[in-house]
Design a protein around this motif. Structure first.
Motif, mmCIF file in Angstrom:
data_model
loop_
_atom_site.group_PDB
_atom_site.id
_atom_site.type_symbol
_atom_site.label_atom_id
_atom_site.label_comp_id
_atom_site.label_asym_id
_atom_site.label_seq_id
_atom_site.Cartn_x
_atom_site.Cartn_y
_atom_site.Cartn_z
ATOM 1 N N ARG A 80 48.473 54.188 29.504
ATOM 2 C CA ARG A 80 49.203 53.268 30.367
ATOM 3 C C ARG A 80 48.499 53.101 31.715
ATOM 4 O O ARG A 80 47.749 53.983 32.153
ATOM 5 C CB ARG A 80 50.642 53.741 30.568
ATOM 6 C CG ARG A 80 50.735 55.088 31.200
ATOM 7 C CD ARG A 80 52.152 55.557 31.458
ATOM 8 N NE ARG A 80 52.110 56.630 32.446
ATOM 9 C CZ ARG A 80 51.779 57.875 32.168
ATOM 10 N NH1 ARG A 80 51.517 58.245 30.923
ATOM 11 N NH2 ARG A 80 51.706 58.780 33.135
ATOM 12 N N ILE A 81 48.782 52.002 32.344
ATOM 13 C CA ILE A 81 48.202 51.736 33.664
ATOM 14 C C ILE A 81 48.707 52.791 34.650
ATOM 15 O O ILE A 81 49.875 53.167 34.639
ATOM 16 C CB ILE A 81 48.552 50.297 34.106
ATOM 17 C CG1 ILE A 81 47.747 49.329 33.226
ATOM 18 C CG2 ILE A 81 48.249 50.074 35.586
ATOM 19 C CD1 ILE A 81 47.903 47.885 33.511
ATOM 20 N N GLY A 82 47.794 53.281 35.489
ATOM 21 C CA GLY A 82 48.144 54.317 36.468
ATOM 22 C C GLY A 82 47.881 55.725 35.977
ATOM 23 O O GLY A 82 47.883 56.665 36.778
ATOM 24 N N GLN A 83 47.658 55.897 34.677
ATOM 25 C CA GLN A 83 47.456 57.233 34.111
ATOM 26 C C GLN A 83 46.089 57.782 34.537
ATOM 27 O O GLN A 83 45.099 57.054 34.583
ATOM 28 C CB GLN A 83 47.531 57.153 32.586
ATOM 29 C CG GLN A 83 47.594 58.494 31.914
ATOM 30 C CD GLN A 83 47.962 58.373 30.428
ATOM 31 O OE1 GLN A 83 48.237 57.272 29.923
ATOM 32 N NE2 GLN A 83 47.943 59.498 29.729
ATOM 33 N N ARG A 84 46.049 59.100 34.852
ATOM 34 C CA ARG A 84 44.776 59.751 35.206
ATOM 35 C C ARG A 84 44.083 60.223 33.948
ATOM 36 O O ARG A 84 44.652 60.943 33.131
ATOM 37 C CB ARG A 84 45.018 60.959 36.103
ATOM 38 C CG ARG A 84 45.207 60.620 37.542
ATOM 39 C CD ARG A 84 45.568 61.866 38.292
ATOM 40 N NE ARG A 84 44.389 62.548 38.794
ATOM 41 C CZ ARG A 84 44.192 63.851 38.698
ATOM 42 N NH1 ARG A 84 45.015 64.627 38.055
ATOM 43 N NH2 ARG A 84 43.126 64.388 39.255
ATOM 44 N N VAL A 85 42.836 59.835 33.832
ATOM 45 C CA VAL A 85 42.087 60.167 32.620
ATOM 46 C C VAL A 85 40.657 60.562 32.978
ATOM 47 O O VAL A 85 40.159 60.264 34.067
ATOM 48 C CB VAL A 85 42.033 58.969 31.640
ATOM 49 C CG1 VAL A 85 43.412 58.667 31.075
ATOM 50 C CG2 VAL A 85 41.431 57.742 32.302
ATOM 51 N N GLY A 86 40.018 61.218 32.026
ATOM 52 C CA GLY A 86 38.623 61.588 32.178
ATOM 53 C C GLY A 86 37.806 61.005 31.049
ATOM 54 O O GLY A 86 38.313 60.756 29.950
ATOM 55 N N VAL A 87 36.531 60.756 31.342
ATOM 56 C CA VAL A 87 35.582 60.316 30.324
ATOM 57 C C VAL A 87 34.356 61.212 30.435
ATOM 58 O O VAL A 87 33.720 61.271 31.482
ATOM 59 C CB VAL A 87 35.122 58.850 30.539
ATOM 60 C CG1 VAL A 87 34.392 58.356 29.292
ATOM 61 C CG2 VAL A 87 36.273 57.952 30.898
ATOM 62 N N GLY A 88 34.044 61.894 29.354
ATOM 63 C CA GLY A 88 32.881 62.781 29.348
ATOM 64 C C GLY A 88 31.683 62.131 28.675
ATOM 65 O O GLY A 88 31.590 60.900 28.573
ATOM 66 N N PHE A 89 30.780 62.978 28.216
ATOM 67 C CA PHE A 89 29.564 62.521 27.524
ATOM 68 C C PHE A 89 29.951 61.718 26.278
ATOM 69 O O PHE A 89 29.355 60.700 25.959
ATOM 70 C CB PHE A 89 28.773 63.779 27.137
ATOM 71 C CG PHE A 89 27.423 63.551 26.534
ATOM 72 C CD1 PHE A 89 26.315 63.324 27.335
ATOM 73 C CD2 PHE A 89 27.251 63.599 25.159
ATOM 74 C CE1 PHE A 89 25.052 63.148 26.775
ATOM 75 C CE2 PHE A 89 25.992 63.426 24.589
ATOM 76 C CZ PHE A 89 24.896 63.194 25.403
ATOM 77 N N PHE A 90 30.979 62.195 25.581
ATOM 78 C CA PHE A 90 31.497 61.523 24.389
ATOM 79 C C PHE A 90 32.147 60.210 24.823
ATOM 80 O O PHE A 90 33.218 60.190 25.402
ATOM 81 C CB PHE A 90 32.526 62.425 23.702
ATOM 82 C CG PHE A 90 33.189 61.814 22.507
ATOM 83 C CD1 PHE A 90 32.594 61.876 21.256
ATOM 84 C CD2 PHE A 90 34.418 61.165 22.625
ATOM 85 C CE1 PHE A 90 33.206 61.313 20.149
ATOM 86 C CE2 PHE A 90 35.040 60.598 21.516
ATOM 87 C CZ PHE A 90 34.431 60.676 20.276
ATOM 88 N N GLY A 91 31.474 59.090 24.503
ATOM 89 C CA GLY A 91 32.011 57.789 24.924
ATOM 90 C C GLY A 91 32.688 57.041 23.795
ATOM 91 O O GLY A 91 33.175 55.929 23.988
ATOM 92 N N GLY A 92 32.744 57.667 22.597
ATOM 93 C CA GLY A 92 33.388 57.037 21.446
ATOM 94 C C GLY A 92 32.511 57.166 20.211
ATOM 95 O O GLY A 92 31.287 57.093 20.312
ATOM 96 N N ALA A 93 33.143 57.412 19.079
ATOM 97 C CA ALA A 93 32.417 57.545 17.817
ATOM 98 C C ALA A 93 32.665 56.299 16.972
ATOM 99 O O ALA A 93 33.672 55.610 17.154
ATOM 100 C CB ALA A 93 32.880 58.789 17.066
#
Ligand code: ZN
Ligand code: ZN
Length: 339
Positions: A80-93
């Motif tokens: 959802r909009i406003g949610q805190r998230v992280g993105v690591g080395f794994f960008g999607g499989a």
């Protein structure tokens, strides 16, 4: 709303520049983040020095990004909009190659890699695949969460996926960006934790981080000391020094494993007899998927694992990268934006 955002992009090998880019819209399955923090990692050199095969400039580096979702693309569920998230080395499989079909997404043959195959987190704004997002607990600052998305999940996964039992002897070689987290995880996972580094300079810190025992590999034969302690079931080799890894192998217990996470360009020299007698092994492990990152963050909150960081503003990303490459970071440099 702003129509541009600031980003630091690699434009040629060794050259970073601050630019204003037009505001992007997330595509199907993507979200747009307002980046709050992004860690600077040795692996960023693959982008910045142009070492990744087929890399195309300009490219925004950064695979330790934490931010808030500010736009959802079509067909995004569960975020959802406003949610805190992280993105690591794994960008999607990809979901359709053989490793993906066998449930081994991190070894996807068509892996999307943040900051390498797609623009990363050295920027005020970043697009990410929703399938690559990790939820970030409120109790964790963005700057602390960022390195946990890479150095953290790498060491956490290496240990939790090894065949270890509570009380086993685990040695962490190197007290640096990876090692200072590896020691904390090893201790809090219930292992007898030994830190190995050169000199006595890091002994006190290693002890504070949770090491039960410290080995100065300049003053003593680390493998012999490990054998005196009963042999290490796992040695987590975090220092990017192949030369220091081979001599540690005789310090493994029978069926022990040297797990390599510190990447140097030189080969590791191994005496085959040290592998054969004792049925010892050398293994590698590559970071983790989004849910592994989420597990790492939750464990770190619960067990009070934190990286030791220095923060810099976005416009100083180039200086911070240079300091990290000169091995002067204590221990992780993190870009913070609007914090
Ligand atoms: Zn990294
Ligand atoms: Zn795949």
């Amino acid at each position: 709303m702003a129509t541009t955002y600031d980003a630091v992009e690699a434009v040629a090998p060794g050259t970073l520049r601050l630019v204003a880019r037009p505001m992007p819209e997330p595509g199907a399955g993507q979200v747009r983040l307002r980046v709050e923090a992004c860690g600077i990692c040795h692996t960023d050199s693959l982008t910045i020095e142009g070492q990744w095969p087929g890399l195309r400039f300009p490219r925004v580096p950064g695979h330790e990004a934490v931010g808030r979702i500010d736009a959802l693309g079509p067909a995004v569920a569960g975020w959802r909009i406003g949610q805190r998230v992280g993105v690591g080395f794994f960008g999607g499989a990809c979901g359709h190659c053989e490793p993906c079909r066998r449930g081994d997404a991190i070894n996807c043959q068509n892996l999307i890699i943040s900051g390498i195959t797609t623009d990363g987190g050295y920027a005020e704004v970043m697009l990410a695949e929703a399938r690559a997002l990790a939820s970030v607990p409120d109790d964790l600052s963005a700057a602390d969460a960022a390195p946990l998305l890479c150095a953290g999940v790498t060491t956490y996964n290496a240990l939790r996926n090894a065949s270890l039992r509570a009380g086993d002897l685990v040695a962490v070689q190197g007290v640096g960006g990876l090692g200072h987290l590896g020691i904390q995880f090893a201790r809090r996972m219930g292992f007898r934790t030994v830190a190995i580094a050169r000199g006595r300079e890091k002994e006190q810190l290693a002890t504070e981080l949770g090491a039960h025992t410290y080995i100065d590999s300049e003053a003593e034969d680390a493998a012999a000391t490990l054998q005196r302690l009963g042999g290490a079931k796992v040695i987590l080799a975090t220092a990017a020094s192949s030369r220091s890894m081979g001599p540690l192998i005789p310090g493994l217990s029978s069926r022990g494993t040297l797990i390599v996470v510190g990447a140097a360009a030189e080969p590791i020299e191994v005496n085959p007899a040290h592998l054969i007698f004792g049925a010892r092994a050398i293994a590698g492990t590559l970071t983790g998927t989004a849910i592994d990152e989420e597990d790492t963050l939750r464990f770190s909150v619960r067990e009070q694992v934190r990286p030791i960081i220095e923060t810099v503003p976005l416009e100083r990303a180039g200086d911070a990268y240079a300091r990290m490459m000169r091995n002067e970071a204590r221990f992780r440099m993190v870009i913070t934006i609007g914090q």
